[in-house]
Design a protein around this motif. Sequence first.
Motif, PDB file in Angstrom:
ATOM      1  N   GLN A  64      32.919  40.458  32.177  1.00 46.71           N
ATOM      2  CA  GLN A  64      34.316  40.841  31.934  1.00 46.71           C
ATOM      3  C   GLN A  64      34.507  41.051  30.440  1.00 46.71           C
ATOM      4  O   GLN A  64      35.170  41.979  30.021  1.00 46.71           O
ATOM      5  N   HIS A  65      33.964  40.157  29.633  1.00 41.13           N
ATOM      6  CA  HIS A  65      33.864  40.391  28.191  1.00 41.13           C
ATOM      7  C   HIS A  65      32.451  40.869  27.886  1.00 41.13           C
ATOM      8  O   HIS A  65      31.479  40.320  28.399  1.00 41.13           O
ATOM      9  N   TYR A  66      32.343  41.860  27.024  1.00 39.10           N
ATOM     10  CA  TYR A  66      31.064  42.539  26.807  1.00 39.10           C
ATOM     11  C   TYR A  66      30.828  42.914  25.342  1.00 39.10           C
ATOM     12  O   TYR A  66      29.704  43.117  24.931  1.00 39.10           O
ATOM     13  N   SER A  67      31.910  43.014  24.535  1.00 40.65           N
ATOM     14  CA  SER A  67      31.688  43.316  23.112  1.00 40.65           C
ATOM     15  C   SER A  67      30.860  42.178  22.529  1.00 40.65           C
ATOM     16  O   SER A  67      31.035  41.019  22.933  1.00 40.65           O
ATOM     17  N   ASN A 124      40.180  36.598  35.809  1.00 38.03           N
ATOM     18  CA  ASN A 124      39.830  37.350  37.014  1.00 38.03           C
ATOM     19  C   ASN A 124      38.434  36.984  37.503  1.00 38.03           C
ATOM     20  O   ASN A 124      38.168  36.984  38.709  1.00 38.03           O
ATOM     21  N   GLU A 156      47.103  34.856  34.869  1.00 42.76           N
ATOM     22  CA  GLU A 156      46.330  33.597  34.878  1.00 42.76           C
ATOM     23  C   GLU A 156      46.903  32.598  35.879  1.00 42.76           C
ATOM     24  O   GLU A 156      46.162  31.839  36.493  1.00 42.76           O
ATOM     25  N   HIS A 233      46.606  37.438  22.252  1.00 40.11           N
ATOM     26  CA  HIS A 233      45.966  38.383  23.184  1.00 40.11           C
ATOM     27  C   HIS A 233      46.575  38.376  24.579  1.00 40.11           C
ATOM     28  O   HIS A 233      46.192  39.178  25.422  1.00 40.11           O
ATOM     29  N   HIS A 267      41.798  40.058  18.755  1.00 42.34           N
ATOM     30  CA  HIS A 267      41.229  40.349  20.077  1.00 42.34           C
ATOM     31  C   HIS A 267      41.287  41.870  20.301  1.00 42.34           C
ATOM     32  O   HIS A 267      42.270  42.510  19.925  1.00 42.34           O
ATOM     33  N   ARG A 269      41.931  43.659  22.802  1.00 42.72           N
ATOM     34  CA  ARG A 269      43.108  44.085  23.581  1.00 42.72           C
ATOM     35  C   ARG A 269      44.320  44.277  22.656  1.00 42.72           C
ATOM     36  O   ARG A 269      45.076  45.240  22.775  1.00 42.72           O
ATOM     37  N   LYS A 272      44.098  47.361  20.397  1.00 43.13           N
ATOM     38  CA  LYS A 272      44.417  48.578  21.164  1.00 43.13           C
ATOM     39  C   LYS A 272      45.934  48.740  21.297  1.00 43.13           C
ATOM     40  O   LYS A 272      46.492  49.802  21.062  1.00 43.13           O
TER      41      LYS A 272
HETATM   42  C1  UD1 Z   1      41.027  37.808  29.698  1.00 45.27           C
HETATM   43  C2  UD1 Z   1      41.757  36.888  30.689  1.00 45.27           C
HETATM   44  C3  UD1 Z   1      42.657  35.930  29.923  1.00 45.27           C
HETATM   45  C4  UD1 Z   1      41.873  35.176  28.867  1.00 45.27           C
HETATM   46  C5  UD1 Z   1      41.121  36.149  27.966  1.00 45.27           C
HETATM   47  C6  UD1 Z   1      40.235  35.405  27.019  1.00 45.27           C
HETATM   48  C7  UD1 Z   1      42.282  37.866  32.888  1.00 45.27           C
HETATM   49  C8  UD1 Z   1      43.334  38.458  33.726  1.00 45.27           C
HETATM   50  N1  UD1 Z   1      42.602  37.673  31.583  1.00 45.27           N
HETATM   51  O1  UD1 Z   1      42.014  38.564  29.018  1.00 45.27           O
HETATM   52  O2  UD1 Z   1      43.218  35.003  30.834  1.00 45.27           O
HETATM   53  O3  UD1 Z   1      42.785  34.423  28.112  1.00 45.27           O
HETATM   54  O4  UD1 Z   1      40.296  37.011  28.777  1.00 45.27           O
HETATM   55  O5  UD1 Z   1      39.987  36.138  25.870  1.00 45.27           O
HETATM   56  O6  UD1 Z   1      41.217  37.582  33.351  1.00 45.27           O
HETATM   57  N2  UD1 Z   1      38.052  44.361  25.583  1.00 45.27           N
HETATM   58  C9  UD1 Z   1      37.062  44.782  24.740  1.00 45.27           C
HETATM   59  N3  UD1 Z   1      35.882  44.093  24.725  1.00 45.27           N
HETATM   60  C10 UD1 Z   1      35.665  43.018  25.505  1.00 45.27           C
HETATM   61  C11 UD1 Z   1      36.678  42.589  26.371  1.00 45.27           C
HETATM   62  C12 UD1 Z   1      37.862  43.271  26.395  1.00 45.27           C
HETATM   63  O7  UD1 Z   1      37.214  45.759  24.022  1.00 45.27           O
HETATM   64  O8  UD1 Z   1      34.572  42.429  25.434  1.00 45.27           O
HETATM   65  C13 UD1 Z   1      39.356  45.065  25.592  1.00 45.27           C
HETATM   66  C14 UD1 Z   1      39.404  46.233  26.572  1.00 45.27           C
HETATM   67  O9  UD1 Z   1      40.200  47.220  25.994  1.00 45.27           O
HETATM   68  C15 UD1 Z   1      40.120  45.618  27.763  1.00 45.27           C
HETATM   69  C16 UD1 Z   1      41.075  44.624  27.125  1.00 45.27           C
HETATM   70  O10 UD1 Z   1      40.379  44.141  25.989  1.00 45.27           O
HETATM   71  O11 UD1 Z   1      40.792  46.580  28.520  1.00 45.27           O
HETATM   72  C17 UD1 Z   1      41.450  43.472  28.022  1.00 45.27           C
HETATM   73  O12 UD1 Z   1      40.295  42.818  28.540  1.00 45.27           O
HETATM   74  P1  UD1 Z   1      40.371  41.946  29.886  1.00 45.27           P
HETATM   75  O13 UD1 Z   1      39.072  41.298  30.152  1.00 45.27           O
HETATM   76  O14 UD1 Z   1      40.972  42.734  30.993  1.00 45.27           O
HETATM   77  O15 UD1 Z   1      41.441  40.861  29.565  1.00 45.27           O
HETATM   78  P2  UD1 Z   1      41.638  39.913  28.305  1.00 45.27           P
HETATM   79  O16 UD1 Z   1      42.863  40.366  27.604  1.00 45.27           O
HETATM   80  O17 UD1 Z   1      40.383  39.817  27.529  1.00 45.27           O
END
Ligand code: UD1
Length: 390
Positions: A64-67, A124, A156, A233, A267, A269, A272
């Motif tokens: 879900q996180h990848y950066s 998620n 959450e 974030h 962060h 997100r 962006k």
């Molecule tokens: C997610 C969790 C949140 C948690 C947070 C920890 C859900 C619904 N949300 O939110 O509860 O507090 O992680 O940090 O599961 N993005 C990147 N690189 C990454 C990850 C995300 O660029 O490695 C950017 C993308 O544009 C992406 C946006 O961040 O669309 C949101 O990422 P996402 O994983 O959907 O949710 P978080 O805001 O990270």
Amino acid sequence: MKIAIILGTRPEIIKLSSIIRELQNFSKENFYSCKTCEANLKHNQSNTHKDNKNIEYFIIHTNQHYSKNMDEIFFKELNLPTPKYNLNVGSGTHGEQTAKMIDGIEKILISENPDVVIVQGDTNTVLAGALSASKLHIKVAHVEAGLRSYDRNMPEETNRVLTDHISNYLFAPTEIAKHNLLKEGINKNVFVVGNTIVDATIQNIEIAENIYKYNNMSIKTNINEDYFLLTLHRAENTDNKERLTNIVNAIIKATEQYNKKIIFPMHPRTEKKLKEYNLFENLQKNSKIEIIEPVGYLEFLLLEKNAKLILTDSGGVQEEACILGAPCITLRDNTERPETIYIGSNILVNADINKILDGIGVMANKKINGNNPFGDGNSGKAIVKILLEN
Ligand code: UD1
Ligand code: UDP
């Protein structure tokens, strides 16, 4: 016993690290002690022991996180093994993201057939992991069970409520969390074990301070000056233009009113959304606001410990601030970590400009005397022990 650990985001990697380490230790030795043999737990003397249990574990990373600075850096710093499976799910809408995760996790669980799946927190990834396991009649262990904001606007909250209701082992960090579960009729296999964030903080702050002391950490900021630390974030702030605008305006005003530098590891997100709403430039051109990329765990712990004040909407940061004795103001309307409010380390200031500015005045430099309510740093050990004995 075969255990699957499912993780996907920055806080899950950090908060599961002590459990992974504990499983690593025991699977290396290929034993675990029985209830009557406490000494084995402390000294790993497997051969003196009668009631051994084998432990095998593997990690599924949804990505879900990848950066790099949201993912890889934590595996490196915390010295964690590479996950056996990586689903490369990445970002997407809630439905897309969760569906891809369930599809990938289900296939792996069918082929590996573990006894227990461990998930941590409220993302998620957690919901996808718990749901996939539950439908396959594999036991679910939820670490950090029972937290409630009672605000269903937060994704959450949905994730944690649903996960708690399909879990077989509920590892509540505090009595308050246990009580929340009892109120919902969840009364079986609820264990109050503290929060694994204390394990991670205690295990890593000393490492961070030592590396820093001997100039072996290249850090992006100067932690010896006076500064406030900001993280932001949460969807309810970033995806709401009015709230995000208020927070940005409050931050800018705070630099004038309190004449302090604000360090802001941003962060992706948030970056962006700030750019989308044309708010980024205002922050960037302010010489007192230092926007940096998200930093690794060791650097972040140093930033927290030395901050005059932390402003955040993060769950983990509210906890760490309280553990490290840093005053905190939370840029939200509610918190599922009320313990931090009760001990006086944290206050809620919503996304309201005046409340934020007043809150800074109340909390900046405040001495935090309360005891950390999240345990003694042995939660990972306690969780593994309970899983093996039940
Ligand atoms: C997610 C969790 C949140 C948690 C947070 C920890 C859900 C619904 N949300 O939110 O509860 O507090 O992680 O940090 O599961 N993005 C990147 N690189 C990454 C990850 C995300 O660029 O490695 C950017 C993308 O544009 C992406 C946006 O961040 O669309 C949101 O990422 P996402 O994983 O959907 O949710 P978080 O805001 O990270
Ligand atoms: N964190 C980090 N680097 C940063 C910001 C946060 O290592 O630049 C760590 C922080 O120490 C805490 C965790 O990330 O342990 C919190 O994650 P986040 O705020 O993303 O999620 P939440 O806790 O709100 O779910």
